[in-house]
Structure formats: structure tokens, C-alpha cells
Design a protein around this motif. Structure first.
Motif, PDB file in Angstrom:
ATOM      1  N   VAL A  48       1.060  -1.319   0.104  1.00 48.27           N
ATOM      2  CA  VAL A  48       0.030  -0.006   0.128  1.00 48.27           C
ATOM      3  C   VAL A  48       0.502   1.718  -0.271  1.00 48.27           C
ATOM      4  O   VAL A  48       0.212   2.094  -0.601  1.00 48.27           O
ATOM      5  CB  VAL A  48      -1.095  -0.324   1.063  1.00 48.27           C
ATOM      6  CG1 VAL A  48      -1.329   1.218   0.801  1.00 48.27           C
ATOM      7  CG2 VAL A  48      -2.047  -1.328   1.758  1.00 48.27           C
ATOM      8  N   THR A  49       1.529   1.328   0.654  1.00 46.91           N
ATOM      9  CA  THR A  49       2.626   2.490   1.139  1.00 46.91           C
ATOM     10  C   THR A  49       3.713   2.431  -0.131  1.00 46.91           C
ATOM     11  O   THR A  49       3.474   3.542  -0.862  1.00 46.91           O
ATOM     12  CB  THR A  49       3.630   2.288   1.781  1.00 46.91           C
ATOM     13  OG1 THR A  49       3.685   1.910   2.972  1.00 46.91           O
ATOM     14  CG2 THR A  49       4.743   3.226   1.691  1.00 46.91           C
ATOM     15  N   VAL A  50       3.816   2.062  -1.736  1.00 38.36           N
ATOM     16  CA  VAL A  50       4.326   1.740  -3.150  1.00 38.36           C
ATOM     17  C   VAL A  50       3.175   2.450  -3.433  1.00 38.36           C
ATOM     18  O   VAL A  50       3.974   3.198  -4.034  1.00 38.36           O
ATOM     19  CB  VAL A  50       5.534   0.565  -3.019  1.00 38.36           C
ATOM     20  CG1 VAL A  50       5.415   0.731  -3.987  1.00 38.36           C
ATOM     21  CG2 VAL A  50       6.144   0.164  -2.296  1.00 38.36           C
ATOM     22  N   HIS A  51       2.755   1.842  -3.533  1.00 40.12           N
ATOM     23  CA  HIS A  51       1.687   2.309  -4.817  1.00 40.12           C
ATOM     24  C   HIS A  51       0.560   3.765  -4.216  1.00 40.12           C
ATOM     25  O   HIS A  51       0.253   4.520  -5.145  1.00 40.12           O
ATOM     26  CB  HIS A  51       0.057   1.531  -4.691  1.00 40.12           C
ATOM     27  CG  HIS A  51       0.489   0.422  -5.735  1.00 40.12           C
ATOM     28  ND1 HIS A  51       1.582  -0.711  -5.077  1.00 40.12           N
ATOM     29  CD2 HIS A  51       0.934  -0.055  -7.220  1.00 40.12           C
ATOM     30  CE1 HIS A  51       2.033  -1.693  -5.956  1.00 40.12           C
ATOM     31  NE2 HIS A  51       1.569  -1.427  -6.781  1.00 40.12           N
ATOM     32  N   LYS A  52       0.690   4.030  -2.810  1.00 40.22           N
ATOM     33  CA  LYS A  52       0.087   5.438  -2.407  1.00 40.22           C
ATOM     34  C   LYS A  52       0.469   6.218  -2.650  1.00 40.22           C
ATOM     35  O   LYS A  52       0.825   7.055  -3.548  1.00 40.22           O
ATOM     36  CB  LYS A  52      -0.695   5.194  -0.519  1.00 40.22           C
ATOM     37  CG  LYS A  52      -1.553   4.669  -0.297  1.00 40.22           C
ATOM     38  CD  LYS A  52      -1.012   5.416   1.720  1.00 40.22           C
ATOM     39  CE  LYS A  52      -2.183   4.612   1.422  1.00 40.22           C
ATOM     40  NZ  LYS A  52      -2.877   5.329   3.271  1.00 40.22           N
ATOM     41  N   LYS A  53       2.387   5.992  -2.964  1.00 34.73           N
ATOM     42  CA  LYS A  53       3.371   7.219  -3.772  1.00 34.73           C
ATOM     43  C   LYS A  53       3.070   7.019  -5.264  1.00 34.73           C
ATOM     44  O   LYS A  53       2.903   8.471  -5.519  1.00 34.73           O
ATOM     45  CB  LYS A  53       5.020   6.066  -3.064  1.00 34.73           C
ATOM     46  CG  LYS A  53       5.617   7.286  -3.088  1.00 34.73           C
ATOM     47  CD  LYS A  53       7.340   7.088  -3.135  1.00 34.73           C
ATOM     48  CE  LYS A  53       8.098   7.895  -3.115  1.00 34.73           C
ATOM     49  NZ  LYS A  53       9.471   7.478  -3.141  1.00 34.73           N
ATOM     50  N   ALA A  54       2.828   5.729  -5.651  1.00 34.88           N
ATOM     51  CA  ALA A  54       3.185   6.176  -7.021  1.00 34.88           C
ATOM     52  C   ALA A  54       1.089   6.998  -7.522  1.00 34.88           C
ATOM     53  O   ALA A  54       1.762   7.924  -8.100  1.00 34.88           O
ATOM     54  CB  ALA A  54       2.369   4.668  -7.811  1.00 34.88           C
ATOM     55  N   VAL A  55       0.054   7.020  -6.311  1.00 38.95           N
ATOM     56  CA  VAL A  55      -0.632   8.014  -6.845  1.00 38.95           C
ATOM     57  C   VAL A  55      -0.591   9.277  -6.485  1.00 38.95           C
ATOM     58  O   VAL A  55      -1.283   9.979  -6.769  1.00 38.95           O
ATOM     59  CB  VAL A  55      -2.141   6.852  -5.862  1.00 38.95           C
ATOM     60  CG1 VAL A  55      -3.437   8.711  -6.164  1.00 38.95           C
ATOM     61  CG2 VAL A  55      -2.766   6.378  -6.291  1.00 38.95           C
ATOM     62  N   THR A  56      -0.039   9.206  -5.521  1.00 39.92           N
ATOM     63  CA  THR A  56       0.239  11.257  -5.564  1.00 39.92           C
ATOM     64  C   THR A  56       1.413  12.171  -6.300  1.00 39.92           C
ATOM     65  O   THR A  56       1.128  12.944  -6.547  1.00 39.92           O
ATOM     66  CB  THR A  56       1.055  10.950  -3.569  1.00 39.92           C
ATOM     67  OG1 THR A  56       0.020  10.195  -2.512  1.00 39.92           O
ATOM     68  CG2 THR A  56       1.833  12.392  -3.002  1.00 39.92           C
TER      69      THR A  56
END
Length: 292
Positions: free
Chosen positions: A254-262
């Protein structure tokens, strides 16, 4: 269709060349295509806009905005303006590449003395002041066929004919360069992307815990009922994965993909934040970890 950038000293005859090109190209175009000129004159940008950098910058911005608006797969767009700054020509080139259009540059060559003579002879109210004309000539950045944004380059001296057949071939049937990473607009994630990531990852963890209870930790290939409409296979190891271990992996994912979204990460232009795509990514992530 294509973008044609005219380059040359002010009052060097670019507008005359643009008119010649329109007349020649229009005869070769099928009825659904057209040749259009955008210029300082058509945009009501006065020559005095180049007297000062404070007025020149918005004038150049207005020209660029008009070019972006008029670029089209059905139009040969001819930009008749000083275009003396190579950085501005690069902007035009990038805009055309983003639209997947052909490009070419026509360098209209005339001596400074001729430009001064022709400028002084103008009676249409569009003459440059002597100081501005001289300043633009001094600042002129000559195009080069060695750089991609000026290629293909046609150099046309003031006393020679326009090579219309060669230009027509370049803009009607020449190669189309695909957009690169510098010209592709970033793809935005949907507003619910973070919610989908968290929800699907949690449902996947719950499904793994339930599957392990049924198989009693024997592992192997099992199908996870992540939702009523979404089921994915996963290869589990021959041991029980603890809830804390799965929660840790979920947080990492989730952390990795949150960064991708942001940050708007585009993953080479192919972003897919649907539930099925997120679930597939998480299952793949887990399998890669479990194999290591």
C-alpha cells in the motif's frame, strides 16, 4: 497532419513564403485536409510587442497557445513568426510530437541589409522599429539540421524558389516520430484509487487467512474469493502465513502504491487502478515475496 515552422530574420519574407506554400500544398491535399497559417498578424500581435521582453513573452505565449489549439490530424499548420529562439522551436516540436504529427522547418534566409530595406518599405503598419529589428537579428538563433526539433530543415535563400515538392513530401508522407517521455502527459489516478488499494489488499489478506484454514497450511494453488465478482489464483507455501506477516506485506504494498498515486507515476503510460488490476498486482507481489 503536420506542423511547419518558418524561421528567419524579421522582414525576411517569411509571410510571402508561407503564402506560396499554402498555394502549393492546397492543390495536393484531399478535400478533408487544409493548410492554415497562424502568425503574429492573424493573432493581432503587433511588431512593437518585440520592443521589450515584458511584452514579448506574453506575445510568444499567445502564439504557442494558438498553435496548440490549432494542431490537428487534418491540418497542415504553418507557423509564420520570427521563431528565432531555439527553445521556442523545441516547444513547438514537442507539441507536434504529442499530437503524433509530422514536422519540418523552413529557414527563410535574407541579409540584414535586405531585411532593413523591406521593413522600411512596409506601409501596412506592421514594420518593426529599427532598434527592435536590429536587436532581433543579433539575438537570432540559426536552425540546424543536426538537432531533431529543426529537422527536416529546408534552407531557402531570398532569391531562390521554394522547394515545394520536397517540403510537400516531408509534411504529407514523411515519418511521424512518436511521443517520448518528455511529451507524454502524466496520467492521473482516479480519486478513489487509495481507497481501492487499501480495500482490495485487506480483502486479499482475509481471503488468504480463510484459505489457509481450509487447507490446514498444506499450501499449493488456491483460488482467493476477493469479492463476489473477483477471484484470483495464488500459490501458497507449505506453511501457515501469519496475520502479522501478511499485514506487514500489505502495508509495504500500500505504501509503494500510495506514493505512485500521489506522485502521478504513469508506469510507462499504462496506469490501471481498477479492483482487478490492483488485486492482480498484490497477488503477484505476494508470490514474488514468498518465492524469495
Amino acid at each position: 497532419m503536420s506542423l511547419v515552422t518558418l524561421v528567419g530574420y524579421p522582414a525576411s519574407g517569411k509571410s510571402s513564403r508561407a503564402a506560396q506554400l499554402v498555394a502549393s500544398i492546397s492543390k495536393l491535399l484531399p478535400p478533408h485536409l487544409s493548410a492554415v497559417v497562424v502568425s503574429d498578424e492573424t493573432l493581432n500581435i503587433a511588431p512593437s510587442a518585440y520592443d521589450d521582453s515584458r511584452t514579448e513573452k506574453p506575445a510568444r505565449a499567445a502564439l504557442f497557445t494558438a498553435v496548440q489549439r490549432m494542431l490537428s490530424p487534418t491540418t497542415v499548420l504553418i507557423v509564420d513568426a520570427p521563431n528565432y529562439i531555439k527553445g521556442f522551436r523545441y516547444q513547438l516540436y514537442c507539441a507536434a510530437r504529442e499530437m503524433k504529427l509530422r514536422v519540418c522547418t523552413i529557414y527563410v534566409v535574407a541579409t540584414p541589409d535586405l531585411c532593413h530595406k523591406w521593413n522600411d518599405a512596409r506601409t501596412d503598419g506592421r514594420a518593426y522599429s529599427t532598434a527592435t529589428l536590429e536587436n532581433l537579428i543579433v539575438r537570432f538563433e540559426e536552425p540546424s539540421s543536426m538537432v531533431r526539433w529543426d529537422s527536416p530543415l529546408f534552407t531557402v535563400p531570398w532569391n531562390e524558389e521554394l522547394p515545394t515538392s520536397d517540403i510537400a513530401q516531408a509534411i504529407l508522407s514523411g515519418s511521424v516520430k512518436p511521443p517520448n517521455s518528455g511529451t507524454i502527459a502524466a496520467v492521473k489516478a482516479p480519486t478513489d484509487a487509495l481507497h481501492v488499494i487499501e480495500q482490495i489488499a485487506t480483502a486479499t489478506v482475509d481471503a488468504i487467512i480463510s484459505a489457509q484454514a481450509e487447507t490446514q497450511g498444506s499450501g499449493g494453488l488456491v483460488t482467493l474469493p476477493i469479492s463476489s465478482e473477483l477471484k484470483l489464483p495464488i500459490s501458497l507455501p507449505p506453511r501457515n502465513l501469519t496475520l502479522s506477516e501478511l499485514q506487514r506485506l500489505k502495508r509495504q504494498f500500500v505504501t509503494v502504491h500510495k506514493k505512485a498515486v500521489t506522485l502521478g507515476t504513469t508506469e510507462k503510460g499504462a496506469v490501471d487502478w481498477t479492483e482487478q488490476s490492483v488485486a492482480h498486482k498484490f497477488v503477484t507481489y505476494l508470490e514474488e515475496y514468498l518465492r524469495s
